[in-house]
Scaffold this motif. Structure first.
Motif, PDB file in Angstrom:
ATOM      1  N   MET A  13      34.127  34.201  38.325  1.00  0.00           N
ATOM      2  CA  MET A  13      35.326  33.550  37.798  1.00  0.00           C
ATOM      3  C   MET A  13      36.278  33.276  38.952  1.00  0.00           C
ATOM      4  O   MET A  13      36.940  34.188  39.467  1.00  0.00           O
ATOM      5  CB  MET A  13      35.978  34.436  36.747  1.00  0.00           C
ATOM      6  N   ASN A  14      36.328  32.025  39.361  1.00  0.00           N
ATOM      7  CA  ASN A  14      37.135  31.632  40.511  1.00  0.00           C
ATOM      8  C   ASN A  14      37.708  30.246  40.235  1.00  0.00           C
ATOM      9  O   ASN A  14      36.981  29.249  40.265  1.00  0.00           O
ATOM     10  CB  ASN A  14      36.264  31.623  41.774  1.00  0.00           C
ATOM     11  N   ARG A  48      32.319  25.622  40.681  1.00  0.00           N
ATOM     12  CA  ARG A  48      30.889  25.298  40.690  1.00  0.00           C
ATOM     13  C   ARG A  48      30.028  26.506  40.341  1.00  0.00           C
ATOM     14  O   ARG A  48      28.885  26.348  39.902  1.00  0.00           O
ATOM     15  CB  ARG A  48      30.487  24.721  42.048  1.00  0.00           C
ATOM     16  N   TRP A  49      30.561  27.713  40.535  1.00  0.00           N
ATOM     17  CA  TRP A  49      29.823  28.902  40.113  1.00  0.00           C
ATOM     18  C   TRP A  49      29.496  28.833  38.630  1.00  0.00           C
ATOM     19  O   TRP A  49      28.431  29.288  38.193  1.00  0.00           O
ATOM     20  CB  TRP A  49      30.641  30.161  40.387  1.00  0.00           C
ATOM     21  N   VAL A  50      30.417  28.280  37.855  1.00  0.00           N
ATOM     22  CA  VAL A  50      30.209  28.189  36.411  1.00  0.00           C
ATOM     23  C   VAL A  50      29.700  26.810  36.017  1.00  0.00           C
ATOM     24  O   VAL A  50      28.748  26.672  35.256  1.00  0.00           O
ATOM     25  CB  VAL A  50      31.515  28.527  35.656  1.00  0.00           C
ATOM     26  N   ASN A  84      41.122  41.752  39.396  1.00  0.00           N
ATOM     27  CA  ASN A  84      41.560  40.661  40.259  1.00  0.00           C
ATOM     28  C   ASN A  84      41.509  39.340  39.493  1.00  0.00           C
ATOM     29  O   ASN A  84      40.780  39.190  38.507  1.00  0.00           O
ATOM     30  CB  ASN A  84      40.676  40.559  41.498  1.00  0.00           C
ATOM     31  N   SER A  85      42.246  38.360  39.989  1.00  0.00           N
ATOM     32  CA  SER A  85      42.224  37.037  39.364  1.00  0.00           C
ATOM     33  C   SER A  85      40.945  36.286  39.693  1.00  0.00           C
ATOM     34  O   SER A  85      40.553  35.362  38.970  1.00  0.00           O
ATOM     35  CB  SER A  85      43.440  36.216  39.815  1.00  0.00           C
ATOM     36  N   VAL A  86      40.293  36.655  40.806  1.00  0.00           N
ATOM     37  CA  VAL A  86      38.965  36.155  41.144  1.00  0.00           C
ATOM     38  C   VAL A  86      38.013  37.332  41.012  1.00  0.00           C
ATOM     39  O   VAL A  86      38.198  38.357  41.676  1.00  0.00           O
ATOM     40  CB  VAL A  86      38.911  35.576  42.564  1.00  0.00           C
ATOM     41  N   VAL A 132      36.738  27.373  32.305  1.00  0.00           N
ATOM     42  CA  VAL A 132      35.968  26.279  31.705  1.00  0.00           C
ATOM     43  C   VAL A 132      35.213  26.712  30.446  1.00  0.00           C
ATOM     44  O   VAL A 132      34.024  26.419  30.270  1.00  0.00           O
ATOM     45  CB  VAL A 132      35.009  25.625  32.730  1.00  0.00           C
ATOM     46  N   GLY A 133      35.905  27.431  29.587  1.00  0.00           N
ATOM     47  CA  GLY A 133      35.319  27.819  28.316  1.00  0.00           C
ATOM     48  C   GLY A 133      34.565  29.124  28.322  1.00  0.00           C
ATOM     49  O   GLY A 133      34.073  29.558  27.279  1.00  0.00           O
TER      50      GLY A 133
END
Length: 454
Positions: free
Chosen positions: A95-96, A101-103, A296-298, A330-331
């Motif tokens: 989650m970043n 693009r990770w998701v 963390n936020s990331v 992104v959902g």
């Protein structure tokens, strides 16, 4: 868009050599024509004992580095093998907000994977370690400063590492296969099929085993502390055979896997944690890049199904920790941080007895020795999960279900789930967490790799 330059894989070993010998690094010039140039001439022929020892130390270092990091976008921990495989296998999400693009891509929302993207950087890391081991081997064979027994030990050691790195690359490439012939790094051999790649890896491990048998009672170099107990040619064979057993079950060669287990450190009633590890430390060493602080936020968060599908009382849920507030991207929602590593100095297991017991259980299932399989699965249930004994159907299909479940929780976030579901043709059973997601069955061949050697 951040992209990686896989031409660096040609000169990866040189960079490590230049660090070791304080020469000018050709990594600054990735367009060099000859990776065996002046920088390597001091070690590829007539290397001193001291240089061979330095090369062996560099090989261990490259092996550890290749397991978790790669160049590309300046945030090395983001290119982790475990993060990529974990996302593909729907174990975790990264989650970043600044790198979606990770998701979007790895979870298949875009429908395709970018062969030049940063998340393909694992290829460089493992190629680097593979080449570094090859340089060690070539240097050892072309010097008179060490005796024949020492050369055999180094051959067995380096071939084991080369095979280990090839297996990581193949796991990610899947049906694409890999190059197995890198005798000439300027003109490497072609990509071969997945099955042919497995055969080449297994043959190399078997060759290494015989070389280690001729290597005497000690290596001429010191292994890092994480390899304590596996730091001589004869004890390193046990590590070699553990990796060979993993390859054998990928080949569905169950009898070979059992033979390999018997020559490893497998012990059904032994400690599940037995096996070599990568250790980490403070400067000048590096910290465990897979560790993360909580909330963390990331963050790397567990897929919600990991918690939902667990049996009540499964202590392996301590590998995740509930966040003070969920992350949304992104959902996708993540409520549990991965907390597999309690501190930034926690060791990372390479392959431990817990996996070997599971390999044994799988062999027993596939060979029809179902009561033996239940016994092994109960070792995992009671020791790793603190769960009651298995009480389900004692049939092959039911026990395969149980095996995959135990592997899911015992080997969480270690790069296995995606490969396991793929080899059992169950990728369609992985969770779809958002409409439009795609479950990929292979990572793309990196762009520069496609044209390498042409």
């Amino acid at each position: 868009m951040t992209r990686i330059n896989n031409k660096l894989s040609i000169v990866a070993g040189i960079a490590i050599l230049c660090i070791a010998f304080s020469c000018k690094s050709t990594i600054d010039n990735p367009e060099i024509n000859n990776p065996n140039g002046a920088e390597l001439s001091t070690v590829l022929k007539n290397a001193t004992r001291s240089q061979i020892i330095q090369l062996a130390t560099g090989t261990f270092s490259a092996m550890r580095t290749g397991y978790n990091t790669s160049p590309g976008n300046g945030t090395s921990s983001y290119e982790s093998y475990c993060k990529v495989a974990g996302t593909l296998g729907r174990e975790v999400y990264v989650m970043n907000q600044s790198e979606t693009r990770w998701v979007n891509e790895l979870a298949g929302l875009n429908g395709t994977l970018d062969p030049g993207a940063f998340y393909n950087g694992y290829y460089f890391s493992f190629s680097s370690a593979r080449q570094t081991a090859a340089i060690l081997q070539q240097s050892a064979m072309n010097t008179g400063s060490i005796n024949s027994q020492e050369k055999s030990g180094i051959q067995g050691f380096s071939n084991t590492i080369i095979a280990f790195e090839m297996l990581h690359i193949l796991n990610m490439q899947g049906k694409n296969g890999i190059r197995t012939d890198l005798t000439n790094y300027l003109k490497p051999g072609p990509f071969v099929s997945y099955d042919a790649s497995l055969t080449a890896i297994k043959n190399l491990l078997d060759t290494a085993q015989e070389q280690l048998k001729q290597g005497g009672n000690s290596f001429m170099f010191n292994a890092p502390p994480g390899f304590a107990g596996f730091d001589t040619p004869l004890t390193f064979i046990q590590f070699n055979r553990a990796i060979a057993a993993r390859v054998a079950i990928y080949q569905q060669d169950w009898q070979a896997a059992l033979t390999d287990l018997n020559s490893s450190y497998f012990k059904i009633d032994g400690s599940l944690s037995t096996g070599p590890v990568f250790n980490w430390g403070v400067t000048p060493d590096v910290l465990n890049p897979l560790y993360q602080a909580l909330n963390n936020s990331v963050s790397v968060v567990a897929n919600n199904s990991f918690i939902k599908d667990a049996e009540p009382g499964d202590m392996r849920l301590n590998k995740v920790t509930q966040r003070s507030s969920a992350l949304n991207l992104v959902g996708i929602t993540g409520s549990y941080d991965v907390s597999l590593y309690p501190s930034n100095r926690s060791p990372v297991s390479i392959i431990r007895n817990e996996e070997l017991v599971l390999i044994y259980a799988e062999c027993m299932i596939q060979l029809g020795q179902l009561q033996n399989a239940v016994q092994a699965l109960n070792v995992i249930r009671t020791q790793a999960g603190n769960l009651p004994a298995y009480s389900g159907l004692v049939t092959k299909p039911a026990l395969i279900d149980e095996l995959l479940k135990q592997r899911r929780y015992s080997l969480f976030y270690e790069g296995h789930r995606w490969i396991d579901m793929r080899r059992y043709n169950r990728l369609n059973q992985l969770p779809i967490d958002q409409t439009g997601q795609t479950i990929f069955d292979a990572m793309p061949v990196p762009l520069a790799e496609v044209n390498w050697g042409k």
